[in-house]
Structures are given as C-alpha cells and as structure tokens.
Motif scaffolding. Structure first.
Motif, short mmCIF file in Angstrom:
data_model
loop_
_atom_site.label_atom_id
_atom_site.label_comp_id
_atom_site.label_asym_id
_atom_site.label_seq_id
_atom_site.Cartn_x
_atom_site.Cartn_y
_atom_site.Cartn_z
N THR A 23 0.83 -1.20 0.00
CA THR A 23 0.00 0.00 0.00
C THR A 23 0.87 1.25 0.00
OG1 THR A 23 -0.14 0.01 2.41
CG2 THR A 23 -1.89 -1.13 1.22
N GLY A 24 0.27 2.32 -0.45
CA GLY A 24 0.95 3.60 -0.48
C GLY A 24 -0.06 4.71 -0.68
N GLN A 25 0.44 5.87 -1.10
CA GLN A 25 -0.41 7.04 -1.30
C GLN A 25 -0.07 7.70 -2.62
OE1 GLN A 25 0.60 9.32 2.26
NE2 GLN A 25 -1.51 9.08 2.90
N LEU A 26 -1.11 8.29 -3.25
CA LEU A 26 -0.88 9.07 -4.45
C LEU A 26 -0.09 10.32 -4.09
CD1 LEU A 26 -4.21 8.98 -6.48
CD2 LEU A 26 -2.13 7.68 -6.83
N SER A 27 1.00 10.54 -4.78
CA SER A 27 1.86 11.68 -4.47
C SER A 27 1.92 12.70 -5.60
CB SER A 27 3.28 11.20 -4.17
OG SER A 27 3.83 10.55 -5.31
N TRP A 28 1.42 12.33 -6.80
CA TRP A 28 1.48 13.22 -7.94
C TRP A 28 0.37 12.86 -8.91
CZ3 TRP A 28 2.62 11.87 -13.11
CH2 TRP A 28 2.84 12.94 -13.98
N ILE A 29 -0.26 13.89 -9.48
CA ILE A 29 -1.28 13.72 -10.50
C ILE A 29 -0.90 14.64 -11.65
CG2 ILE A 29 -3.73 13.97 -11.08
CD1 ILE A 29 -4.34 13.57 -8.08
N ALA A 30 -0.82 14.10 -12.86
CA ALA A 30 -0.47 14.90 -14.03
C ALA A 30 -1.49 16.03 -14.23
CB ALA A 30 -0.41 14.03 -15.27
N THR A 31 -1.06 17.06 -14.90
CA THR A 31 -1.93 18.20 -15.14
C THR A 31 -2.66 18.11 -16.47
OG1 THR A 31 -0.10 19.45 -16.08
CG2 THR A 31 -0.54 19.74 -13.72
N ALA A 32 -2.35 17.09 -17.28
CA ALA A 32 -2.99 16.95 -18.59
C ALA A 32 -3.27 15.47 -18.87
CB ALA A 32 -2.09 17.51 -19.69
N ILE A 33 -4.30 15.23 -19.64
CA ILE A 33 -4.66 13.89 -20.07
C ILE A 33 -3.90 13.57 -21.36
CG2 ILE A 33 -6.55 12.48 -20.97
CD1 ILE A 33 -8.35 13.87 -18.94
N ASP A 34 -3.36 12.37 -21.44
CA ASP A 34 -2.65 11.95 -22.65
C ASP A 34 -3.63 11.89 -23.82
OD1 ASP A 34 -1.76 9.70 -24.59
OD2 ASP A 34 0.08 10.20 -23.49
N GLU A 35 -3.31 12.57 -24.90
CA GLU A 35 -4.22 12.66 -26.04
C GLU A 35 -4.41 11.32 -26.76
OE1 GLU A 35 -2.97 15.78 -28.68
OE2 GLU A 35 -2.97 17.26 -27.06
N LYS A 36 -3.40 10.47 -26.76
CA LYS A 36 -3.49 9.20 -27.47
C LYS A 36 -4.20 8.12 -26.64
CE LYS A 36 0.51 10.00 -30.34
NZ LYS A 36 1.86 9.64 -30.69
N THR A 37 -3.87 8.03 -25.37
CA THR A 37 -4.43 6.97 -24.54
C THR A 37 -5.68 7.40 -23.78
OG1 THR A 37 -3.09 7.55 -22.61
CG2 THR A 37 -2.15 5.96 -24.20
N ARG A 38 -5.92 8.71 -23.71
CA ARG A 38 -7.04 9.28 -22.96
C ARG A 38 -6.99 8.85 -21.49
NH1 ARG A 38 -8.00 13.48 -24.57
NH2 ARG A 38 -9.95 13.56 -23.51
N THR A 39 -5.76 8.82 -20.96
CA THR A 39 -5.56 8.49 -19.55
C THR A 39 -4.80 9.61 -18.86
OG1 THR A 39 -3.51 7.28 -19.99
CG2 THR A 39 -5.55 5.98 -19.95
N LEU A 40 -4.93 9.63 -17.56
CA LEU A 40 -4.25 10.59 -16.71
C LEU A 40 -3.20 9.84 -15.91
CD1 LEU A 40 -4.28 13.53 -15.58
CD2 LEU A 40 -5.84 12.68 -13.81
N GLN A 41 -1.96 10.26 -16.00
CA GLN A 41 -0.91 9.59 -15.23
C GLN A 41 -0.91 10.07 -13.79
OE1 GLN A 41 3.11 9.76 -16.72
NE2 GLN A 41 2.90 7.68 -17.49
N VAL A 42 -0.78 9.12 -12.88
CA VAL A 42 -0.63 9.42 -11.45
C VAL A 42 0.52 8.57 -10.92
CG1 VAL A 42 -3.09 9.96 -11.19
CG2 VAL A 42 -2.29 7.67 -10.67
N ARG A 43 1.08 9.02 -9.81
CA ARG A 43 2.21 8.29 -9.20
C ARG A 43 1.91 8.08 -7.73
NH1 ARG A 43 6.86 11.28 -10.59
NH2 ARG A 43 6.37 12.70 -8.92
N ALA A 44 2.19 6.88 -7.27
CA ALA A 44 2.03 6.56 -5.86
C ALA A 44 3.37 6.14 -5.29
CB ALA A 44 1.02 5.43 -5.68
N VAL A 45 3.59 6.48 -4.04
CA VAL A 45 4.79 6.06 -3.31
C VAL A 45 4.38 4.86 -2.46
CG1 VAL A 45 6.54 6.71 -1.63
CG2 VAL A 45 5.70 8.40 -3.27
N LEU A 46 5.11 3.75 -2.63
CA LEU A 46 4.79 2.51 -1.93
C LEU A 46 5.87 2.16 -0.93
CD1 LEU A 46 3.72 0.38 -5.02
CD2 LEU A 46 2.25 1.73 -3.53
N ASP A 47 5.45 1.61 0.20
CA ASP A 47 6.39 1.14 1.21
C ASP A 47 6.96 -0.19 0.74
OD1 ASP A 47 7.80 0.64 3.56
OD2 ASP A 47 6.07 -0.30 4.52
#
Length: 77
Positions: free
Chosen positions: A42-66
C-alpha cells in the motif's frame, strides 16, 4: 560504475482512464499487487499529471509505496 539506490520506498505509475479522474486525489490510499504475486503493498498518491494523454485518454498518477521488506522489484507490472 556504481549505482546506489534506497529501495525501501518505490514509485508506481498508473494510467487512470479520463472518465475516472474525479475519483482520485492526492494522498489517496493505493493498493498495488504485482502480476503473479501473492502479496500487495500500500501507499499514497503523491502526484497527478496536469494533462490527459491525447493518445491513450488516460491521466498519469504516481504513488509512493512502502517497500521496507524489499518485496517489490523495479519494472514489475
């Protein structure tokens, strides 16, 4: 050459479908289970991208895991 790394905490980068972006928030709890593993970390979201990828229509996020026990490996899915 030598590389030194502290692997006690690791990042996982996730691609969240655009339609689910309202369901995520910084510091939100994340549970990650690597493919083929019988454990989860388990971990926590530490970063959320400011733009959605135009090709994949996804938003990148990053989590820090123990990873204090060293169970995670770089490049895991």
């Amino acid at each position: 050459l030598l590389a030194i790394a502290d692997l006690s905490r690791m990042w996982v980068t996730l691609n969240v479908p655009a339609e689910d972006q309202a369901r995520i928030a910084l510091n939100q709890r994340v549970t990650f289970r690597p493919d083929g593993a019988d454990f989860a970390v388990t971990g926590q979201l530490s970063w959320i991208a400011t733009a959605i990828d135009e090709k994949t229509r996804t938003l990148q996020v990053r989590a820090v895991l123990d990873n204090a026990e060293g169970a995670l490996r770089a490049g895991a899915f």
